[in-house]
Design an enzyme around this catalytic site. Sequence first.
Site, short mmCIF file in Angstrom:
data_model
loop_
_atom_site.label_atom_id
_atom_site.label_comp_id
_atom_site.label_asym_id
_atom_site.label_seq_id
_atom_site.Cartn_x
_atom_site.Cartn_y
_atom_site.Cartn_z
N HIS A 179 0.82 -20.30 2.50
CA HIS A 179 0.52 -21.43 1.61
C HIS A 179 -0.94 -21.42 1.13
O HIS A 179 -1.84 -20.97 1.82
CB HIS A 179 0.81 -22.75 2.31
CG HIS A 179 -0.08 -22.99 3.51
ND1 HIS A 179 -1.32 -23.59 3.41
CD2 HIS A 179 0.10 -22.69 4.82
CE1 HIS A 179 -1.88 -23.65 4.60
NE2 HIS A 179 -1.04 -23.11 5.48
N GLY B 213 -1.14 2.02 -10.30
CA GLY B 213 -1.64 1.48 -9.04
C GLY B 213 -3.13 1.23 -9.01
O GLY B 213 -3.59 0.31 -8.33
N HIS C 113 -4.40 -5.65 -5.57
CA HIS C 113 -3.24 -4.94 -5.04
C HIS C 113 -3.05 -5.33 -3.58
O HIS C 113 -3.90 -5.03 -2.74
CB HIS C 113 -3.44 -3.43 -5.18
CG HIS C 113 -2.23 -2.63 -4.77
ND1 HIS C 113 -2.12 -1.29 -5.02
CD2 HIS C 113 -1.07 -2.98 -4.15
CE1 HIS C 113 -0.96 -0.83 -4.56
NE2 HIS C 113 -0.31 -1.85 -4.02
N SER D 46 5.20 7.12 -12.77
CA SER D 46 5.14 7.76 -11.46
C SER D 46 5.72 6.83 -10.38
O SER D 46 6.55 5.98 -10.69
CB SER D 46 3.69 8.16 -11.15
OG SER D 46 3.25 9.14 -12.07
N GLY D 47 5.25 6.95 -9.14
CA GLY D 47 5.88 6.23 -8.04
C GLY D 47 5.93 4.73 -8.23
O GLY D 47 6.99 4.10 -8.08
N HIS D 48 4.79 4.13 -8.55
CA HIS D 48 4.76 2.68 -8.75
C HIS D 48 5.64 2.27 -9.92
O HIS D 48 6.35 1.26 -9.87
CB HIS D 48 3.32 2.21 -8.96
CG HIS D 48 3.18 0.75 -9.20
ND1 HIS D 48 3.74 -0.20 -8.36
CD2 HIS D 48 2.56 0.05 -10.19
CE1 HIS D 48 3.45 -1.42 -8.83
NE2 HIS D 48 2.75 -1.27 -9.93
N ASP E 41 3.89 7.41 -20.58
CA ASP E 41 3.09 8.06 -19.54
C ASP E 41 2.31 9.20 -20.17
O ASP E 41 2.82 9.91 -21.05
CB ASP E 41 4.00 8.60 -18.42
CG ASP E 41 3.22 8.92 -17.16
OD1 ASP E 41 3.29 8.13 -16.20
OD2 ASP E 41 2.52 9.96 -17.13
N ASP E 42 1.07 9.39 -19.73
CA ASP E 42 0.21 10.40 -20.32
C ASP E 42 0.47 11.81 -19.79
O ASP E 42 -0.10 12.77 -20.30
CB ASP E 42 -1.26 10.02 -20.12
CG ASP E 42 -1.66 8.79 -20.92
OD1 ASP E 42 -0.96 8.45 -21.89
OD2 ASP E 42 -2.67 8.15 -20.57
#
Length: 207
Positions: free
Chosen positions: A135, A68, A144, A11-13, A34-35
């Site tokens: 840093h 995601g 995420h 999908s999108g990600h 993909d399911d």
Amino acid sequence: MKDKLIIIGASGHGKVVADIAIKMNKWQSISFLDDDEAIKTSMGLEVIGKTADAFTYKDETDFLVAIGNNAVREKIQEKLEEEGMSVVSLIHPSAIIGTDIEIGIGTAVMAGVVINSFTKIGNGCIINTSSSLDHDNVIEDYVHISPGVRTAGSVGIGRGSWLGIGSVVSNNVNICSDCKIGAGAVVVKDITEPGTYVGVPVRRVDR
């Protein structure tokens, strides 16, 4: 590193991850699992089966879990690791990576990201488009970092947390595991209890 890459999630990600993989130019073939049986191709790449089919390709391909949802991504990646499968990280060629950076397996670093010196990023993270980690950050596993997030120096983000698009974390601030930080939120002091936090500065909204 093997000459084939399978991306789990089309999908999108998954599309963004595939774009990174193509630009890295390290694999002779790239495909998806993909399911959703309705998805046959993505980014012009073939969907060759479902997530459970990954184990039939155990010895011949590298893997990246492009889902995601942090918890789902963790569950799938850890199963792959338990089976001794090759999980790789992907870093967009435009990302700016500083000195002495550690990036764990299964992490995807998107276009325009800046990661400054002595930052450590765990396994299975998403460091999304044009985010900036300064840093001495410590980003634990399966975090995420959404597009446009800014973290100052010496920030810690706990396992499984999610920072919404455009959120900001001040220097020397720690966020515990399993937190959700809303879009555009500003975190100016430590968050020590899991939950959902929104606003400027953030306040907890779930009780």
